[in-house]
Design an enzyme around this catalytic site. Structure first.
Site, PDB file in Angstrom:
ATOM      1  N   HIS A 299       0.341  24.051 -18.853  1.00 43.53           N
ATOM      2  CA  HIS A 299       1.643  23.997 -18.186  1.00 43.53           C
ATOM      3  C   HIS A 299       1.454  23.700 -16.704  1.00 43.53           C
ATOM      4  CE1 HIS A 299       5.759  25.039 -17.033  1.00 43.53           C
ATOM      5  NE2 HIS A 299       6.040  24.815 -18.289  1.00 43.53           N
TER       6      HIS A 299
ATOM      7  N   HIS B 189       6.210  16.373 -22.128  1.00 45.47           N
ATOM      8  CA  HIS B 189       7.337  17.300 -21.885  1.00 45.47           C
ATOM      9  C   HIS B 189       7.909  17.695 -23.255  1.00 45.47           C
ATOM     10  CE1 HIS B 189      10.468  19.289 -19.789  1.00 45.47           C
ATOM     11  NE2 HIS B 189      11.234  18.281 -19.433  1.00 45.47           N
TER      12      HIS B 189
ATOM     13  N   SER C 203      12.964  17.143 -17.090  1.00 45.39           N
ATOM     14  CA  SER C 203      14.339  16.929 -17.569  1.00 45.39           C
ATOM     15  C   SER C 203      15.381  17.469 -16.581  1.00 45.39           C
ATOM     16  CB  SER C 203      14.540  17.543 -18.961  1.00 45.39           C
ATOM     17  OG  SER C 203      14.054  18.860 -19.003  1.00 45.39           O
TER      18      SER C 203
ATOM     19  N   ARG D  92       8.456  32.141 -24.008  1.00 43.94           N
ATOM     20  CA  ARG D  92       9.248  31.465 -25.051  1.00 43.94           C
ATOM     21  C   ARG D  92       8.413  31.321 -26.321  1.00 43.94           C
ATOM     22  NH1 ARG D  92      10.774  26.205 -21.580  1.00 43.94           N
ATOM     23  NH2 ARG D  92       8.513  26.340 -21.313  1.00 43.94           N
TER      24      ARG D  92
ATOM     25  N   ASP E 252       6.255  24.818 -26.901  1.00 41.12           N
ATOM     26  CA  ASP E 252       6.195  23.829 -27.970  1.00 41.12           C
ATOM     27  C   ASP E 252       5.153  24.131 -29.042  1.00 41.12           C
ATOM     28  OD1 ASP E 252       8.186  22.142 -26.803  1.00 41.12           O
ATOM     29  OD2 ASP E 252       6.714  21.588 -25.296  1.00 41.12           O
TER      30      ASP E 252
HETATM   31  N1  NMX Z   1      -5.218  19.634 -23.390  1.00 42.30           N
HETATM   32  C1  NMX Z   1      -6.169  18.893 -22.763  1.00 42.30           C
HETATM   33  N2  NMX Z   1      -6.189  18.680 -21.463  1.00 42.30           N
HETATM   34  C2  NMX Z   1      -5.229  19.260 -20.727  1.00 42.30           C
HETATM   35  C3  NMX Z   1      -4.243  20.079 -21.286  1.00 42.30           C
HETATM   36  C4  NMX Z   1      -4.247  20.236 -22.686  1.00 42.30           C
HETATM   37  N3  NMX Z   1      -3.294  20.939 -23.324  1.00 42.30           N
HETATM   38  N4  NMX Z   1      -3.433  20.529 -20.303  1.00 42.30           N
HETATM   39  C5  NMX Z   1      -3.908  19.992 -19.163  1.00 42.30           C
HETATM   40  N5  NMX Z   1      -4.982  19.221 -19.416  1.00 42.30           N
HETATM   41  C6  NMX Z   1      -5.738  18.386 -18.485  1.00 42.30           C
HETATM   42  C7  NMX Z   1      -4.782  17.388 -17.842  1.00 42.30           C
HETATM   43  O1  NMX Z   1      -4.563  16.267 -18.698  1.00 42.30           O
HETATM   44  C8  NMX Z   1      -5.530  17.047 -16.555  1.00 42.30           C
HETATM   45  O2  NMX Z   1      -6.569  16.143 -16.900  1.00 42.30           O
HETATM   46  P1  NMX Z   1      -7.009  14.980 -15.877  1.00 42.30           P
HETATM   47  O3  NMX Z   1      -7.548  15.687 -14.691  1.00 42.30           O
HETATM   48  O4  NMX Z   1      -7.997  14.197 -16.652  1.00 42.30           O
HETATM   49  O5  NMX Z   1      -5.763  14.205 -15.552  1.00 42.30           O
HETATM   50  C9  NMX Z   1      -6.156  18.391 -16.187  1.00 42.30           C
HETATM   51  O6  NMX Z   1      -6.203  19.159 -17.411  1.00 42.30           O
HETATM   52  C10 NMX Z   1      -5.376  19.171 -15.146  1.00 42.30           C
HETATM   53  O7  NMX Z   1      -4.048  19.307 -15.596  1.00 42.30           O
HETATM   54  P2  NMX Z   1      -3.172  20.596 -15.209  1.00 42.30           P
HETATM   55  O8  NMX Z   1      -3.053  20.608 -13.718  1.00 42.30           O
HETATM   56  O9  NMX Z   1      -3.697  21.811 -15.862  1.00 42.30           O
HETATM   57  O10 NMX Z   1      -1.792  20.277 -15.918  1.00 42.30           O
HETATM   58  P3  NMX Z   1      -0.585  19.377 -15.395  1.00 42.30           P
HETATM   59  O11 NMX Z   1       0.292  20.219 -14.527  1.00 42.30           O
HETATM   60  O12 NMX Z   1      -1.045  18.088 -14.806  1.00 42.30           O
HETATM   61  O13 NMX Z   1       0.157  19.015 -16.766  1.00 42.30           O
HETATM   62  C11 NMX Z   1       1.017  19.480 -18.929  1.00 42.30           C
HETATM   63  C12 NMX Z   1       0.898  19.976 -17.481  1.00 42.30           C
HETATM   64  C13 NMX Z   1       1.997  20.364 -19.647  1.00 42.30           C
HETATM   65  C14 NMX Z   1       1.562  18.054 -18.883  1.00 42.30           C
HETATM   66  C15 NMX Z   1      -0.376  19.535 -19.592  1.00 42.30           C
HETATM   67  O14 NMX Z   1      -0.816  20.869 -19.651  1.00 42.30           O
HETATM   68  C16 NMX Z   1      -0.396  18.919 -20.983  1.00 42.30           C
HETATM   69  O15 NMX Z   1      -0.566  17.707 -21.088  1.00 42.30           O
HETATM   70  N6  NMX Z   1      -0.203  19.745 -22.076  1.00 42.30           N
HETATM   71  C17 NMX Z   1      -0.136  19.233 -23.406  1.00 42.30           C
HETATM   72  C18 NMX Z   1       1.258  18.628 -23.673  1.00 42.30           C
HETATM   73  C19 NMX Z   1       2.302  19.716 -23.753  1.00 42.30           C
HETATM   74  O16 NMX Z   1       2.160  20.707 -24.455  1.00 42.30           O
HETATM   75  N7  NMX Z   1       3.424  19.495 -23.035  1.00 42.30           N
HETATM   76  C20 NMX Z   1       4.569  20.420 -23.112  1.00 42.30           C
HETATM   77  C21 NMX Z   1       4.795  21.250 -21.839  1.00 42.30           C
HETATM   78  C22 NMX Z   1       5.984  22.153 -21.986  1.00 42.30           C
HETATM   79  N8  NMX Z   1       7.240  21.402 -22.145  1.00 42.30           N
HETATM   80  O17 NMX Z   1       7.981  21.639 -23.052  1.00 42.30           O
HETATM   81  O18 NMX Z   1       7.538  20.507 -21.327  1.00 42.30           O
HETATM   82  C1  MLT Z   2      10.207  22.988 -19.573  1.00 44.04           C
HETATM   83  O1  MLT Z   2      10.741  23.791 -20.328  1.00 44.04           O
HETATM   84  O2  MLT Z   2      10.864  22.236 -18.843  1.00 44.04           O
HETATM   85  C2  MLT Z   2       8.718  22.830 -19.646  1.00 44.04           C
HETATM   86  O3  MLT Z   2       8.092  24.036 -19.900  1.00 44.04           O
HETATM   87  C3  MLT Z   2       8.117  22.037 -18.529  1.00 44.04           C
HETATM   88  C4  MLT Z   2       8.149  22.607 -17.145  1.00 44.04           C
HETATM   89  O4  MLT Z   2       8.672  23.678 -16.865  1.00 44.04           O
HETATM   90  O5  MLT Z   2       7.586  21.913 -16.261  1.00 44.04           O
END
Ligand code: NMX
Ligand code: MLT
Length: 435
Positions: A318, A271, A241, A327, A373
């Protein structure tokens, strides 16, 4: 100029010299390198953005202008009898780097109050959406419709000099921030509370207090709102964002275009939308166990079933953090104090005990710990905001502060159009000599 703008201007003048010195005398210094995995993998970890509004340490979490969240919540002035600080005070801190006095916060409150009238055509835009529309789509359109109010555009057309861009952007930012909570409450009442309808703002209340009032909620929902807007305000500038807002604004699109883009980026389930996904997922667990708190075994099975079906566990993981998100901890403290017996809070707490170990065993997520979240929707649910599609709107109102503070500073420091270079797969293969 108002007192805040005067102070900001002095800070800008001091800072411009630092940025100029860095570019002029150290512009060629290498500060990072890019690997193939980073170029393909979402640019994770590449140091290529500069912001002073906030900094995210992987193990410590966010600092706003050098202050941890605990320090921010402790040091910023608070309304009488409130547990959480004035949201207006946070905006002062993000812009200037200084903790404001109560008097400075009160001045900013008056400025916000004077500018919070939402034009009728914005309400018409909101009213024209079908009731099953997502609140983030409505928010996006409502903010976009305000674009005609931009001072920046008028001044730009009239030949404004580059050194003054920040000033018109500042005016636009205050105008938009003052209106965002009212737009949010209007959307909520239209979609979920139509019989009670729209409330007019209460001129004696601060931003957080007035938001609670317009949502039709009593204390401590005013403190919940202050807490919520403050903890979501910024997460350095690489998150989707903030980065989107900065990118769009770098073409000198005004803050209405840039904020709409920020809102659209936030609306993805990886996100900001993750906060509604957490509630949906928790409801699924509750349905499976017929409403009773599941045993540890039942929880573990639910988590594994989610992972094995190829879905992510919402609220966990994350891109930068490598420990429990502070948070999450701030909200957990609030829950322990105000709602320790809440049913969903117990689910969240129990999940905290099983999810990280499962994610470690699963072996994919680099960070097995909860993010903001995992906890935020539960607080809203407890205070009667059960329409979880709405939660990301609250995130967006908070996030606007960080995004807008960043855009003002981007313009004050003359940051140029953002335009990274892309290459082809063939070029990559050539670089690593695959062929
Ligand atoms: N559950 C299952 N798998 C996960 C999760 C999770 N919570 N977090 C990461 N992974 C997987 C991810 O999908 C990836 O799989 P693949 O290799 O098959 O593509 C692998 O682990 C490596 O990912 P990371 O490098 O650990 O995480 P990345 O930086 O790519 O993504 C998020 C970060 C936040 C997108 C990821 O952790 C996620 O999808 N979390 C769940 C959704 C979530 O809670 N998002 C909110 C984040 C905070 N916000 O407010 O923005
Ligand atoms: C945010 O607050 O923007 C989320 O935790 C995602 C991030 O920092 O990448």
């Amino acid at each position: 100029m108002g007192a805040l703008k005067d102070k900001l201007y002095k800070k800008i003048q001091e800072h411009r010299a630092r940025t100029s010195e860095l570019i002029k005398n150290h512009g060629d210094k290498v500060i990072d390198q890019v690997t193939v995995a980073q170029a393909i993998g979402g640019m994770r970890g590449i140091k290529s953005l500069v912001t002073d509004i906030s900094y995210l340490d992987p193990f410590e979490g966010i600092r706003y202008r050098g202050f941890t969240l605990t320090e921010v919540l402790e040091k910023l002035p608070k309304p009488q009898g409130a547990e959480m600080p004035f949201v207006e005070g946070l905006y002062h801190l993000l812009l200037t780097g200084e903790i404001p006095t109560l008097k400075e916060v009160e001045e900013l409150m008056v400025t916000f109050r004077n500018r919070r009238v939402v034009p009728g055509y914005v309400c018409d835009v909101i009213d024209s959406f079908p009731s099953e529309s997502h609140p983030m789509a409505i928010l996006s359109a409502a903010v976009m419709s305000l674009q005609r109010e931009s001072h920046f555009n008028i001044k730009y057309k009239n030949g404004m000099g580059k050194m003054d861009y920040w000033d018109a952007t500042y005016e636009d930012s205050i105008n938009l921030l003052a209106k965002m909570p009212l737009i949010g409450a209007y959307i909520y009442n239209k979609l979920y509370n139509p019989e009670k309808g729209h409330k007019n703002p209460n001129p004696s209340l601060d931003l957080g207090g007035n938001f609670a009032y317009m949502m039709g909620k009593d204390a401590p929902y005013d403190d919940v709102s202050r807490m919520y807007f403050i903890i979501h305000a910024d997460h350095e500038s690489g998150n989707v964002s903030a980065h989107t807002g900065h990118l769009v604004a770098s073409s000198l699109s005004d803050v209405y275009y840039a904020s709409t883009a920020m809102i659209n980026g936030l609306a993805g389930p990886l996100h900001g939308l993750a906060n509604q996904e957490v509630l949906r997922w928790l409801q699924g667990l509750r349905d499976k166990t017929g409403g009773k708190l599941p045993s540890e075994e039942e929880m573990k099975k639910y988590v594994w079933d989610t992972l094995n079906s190829g879905q992510v566990i919402p609220g966990y993981g994350h891109a930068v953090l490598r420990k429990t998100d502070p948070r999450y901890s701030v909200q957990r403290e609030f829950c322990l104090k105000h709602m320790p017996d809440d049913e969903l809070f117990k689910y969240v707490d129990a999940l905290y005990k099983v999810v990280p170990d499962i994610l470690k065993e699963h072996g994919k997520a680099k960070n097995p710990w909860p993010n903001v979240d995992a906890q935020s929707g539960v607080v809203q649910w407890h205070y009667g905001v059960k329409e979880f599609d709405f939660y990301t709107v609250l995130f967006a109102i908070g996030r606007s502060m960080g995004v807008l503070a960043n855009i003002i500073w981007d313009r004050a420091l003359g940051y140029p159009l953002e335009r990274p270079k892309s290459i082809t797969t063939e070029m990559l293969e050539e670089m690593v000599k695959i062929k």
